[in-house]
Scaffold this motif. Structure first.
Motif, PDB file in Angstrom:
ATOM      1  N   THR A 163      10.169  52.884  88.340  1.00  0.00           N
ATOM      2  CA  THR A 163       9.776  52.079  87.191  1.00  0.00           C
ATOM      3  C   THR A 163       9.250  50.750  87.726  1.00  0.00           C
ATOM      4  N   LEU A 164       8.036  50.371  87.308  1.00  0.00           N
ATOM      5  CA  LEU A 164       7.421  49.144  87.795  1.00  0.00           C
ATOM      6  C   LEU A 164       8.001  47.915  87.110  1.00  0.00           C
TER       7      LEU A 164
ATOM      8  N   ASP B  90       6.604  44.803  86.349  1.00  0.00           N
ATOM      9  CA  ASP B  90       5.812  44.086  85.341  1.00  0.00           C
ATOM     10  C   ASP B  90       5.580  44.875  84.059  1.00  0.00           C
ATOM     11  N   SER B  91       5.180  46.130  84.202  1.00  0.00           N
ATOM     12  CA  SER B  91       4.761  46.903  83.027  1.00  0.00           C
ATOM     13  C   SER B  91       5.837  47.836  82.476  1.00  0.00           C
ATOM     14  N   GLY B  92       6.839  48.174  83.300  1.00  0.00           N
ATOM     15  CA  GLY B  92       7.839  49.147  82.882  1.00  0.00           C
ATOM     16  C   GLY B  92       7.338  50.585  82.979  1.00  0.00           C
ATOM     17  N   LYS B  93       6.118  50.741  83.481  1.00  0.00           N
ATOM     18  CA  LYS B  93       5.513  52.069  83.617  1.00  0.00           C
ATOM     19  C   LYS B  93       6.251  52.859  84.694  1.00  0.00           C
ATOM     20  N   GLU B  94       6.398  54.169  84.462  1.00  0.00           N
ATOM     21  CA  GLU B  94       7.036  55.045  85.436  1.00  0.00           C
ATOM     22  C   GLU B  94       5.976  55.758  86.270  1.00  0.00           C
ATOM     23  N   ILE B  95       6.189  55.753  87.590  1.00  0.00           N
ATOM     24  CA  ILE B  95       5.257  56.387  88.517  1.00  0.00           C
ATOM     25  C   ILE B  95       6.040  57.358  89.392  1.00  0.00           C
TER      26      ILE B  95
ATOM     27  N   GLU C 218       2.360  59.374  93.867  1.00  0.00           N
ATOM     28  CA  GLU C 218       1.751  58.222  94.534  1.00  0.00           C
ATOM     29  C   GLU C 218       2.376  58.090  95.917  1.00  0.00           C
TER      30      GLU C 218
ATOM     31  N   CYS D 253       7.114  65.294  87.101  1.00  0.00           N
ATOM     32  CA  CYS D 253       5.923  64.753  87.753  1.00  0.00           C
ATOM     33  C   CYS D 253       4.802  65.787  87.856  1.00  0.00           C
TER      34      CYS D 253
END
Length: 98
Positions: free
Chosen positions: A68-69, A71-76, A40, A36
């Motif tokens: 991992t979100l 809807d999008s699969g994006k990692e935050i 967030e 990271c």
């Protein structure tokens, strides 16, 4: 003859050192740095599909929480000091102790 063997052993040793010097730790399954860059802290609990937690290691002094979100699969990366993230961490740790 003894000096030839010694010379050959030294050549092999130097070659091994040169070859391994440029190798990446990532290919060996070791992360050479933190995952990271930023985190967030806003509540996004309902958007999360999965959470991974990485404890501090020799390569990264921080505890890292990566979500991992859905809807999008994006990692935050989540802020581990945020109160709602602390609850998520406690839930993960209590599940792992069962």
């Amino acid at each position: 003859m003894g000096s030839k063997i010694l010379s050959g052993c030294l050549t092999v040793l130097v070659a091994c050192l040169v070859i391994t010097d440029g190798m990446s730790l990532q290919g060996a399954g070791v992360e050479p740095r933190c995952h990271c860059i930023g985190t967030e802290s806003r509540r996004i609990g309902k958007l999360i599909a999965r959470v991974k937690m990485f404890s501090p290691s020799p390569h990264c002094k921080d505890t890292e929480v990566i979500a991992t979100l859905k809807d999008s699969g994006k990692e935050i990366c989540l802020d581990p000091s945020a109160p709602w993230v602390k609850k998520v961490i406690n839930n993960i740790l209590s599940r792992n102790q069962r």
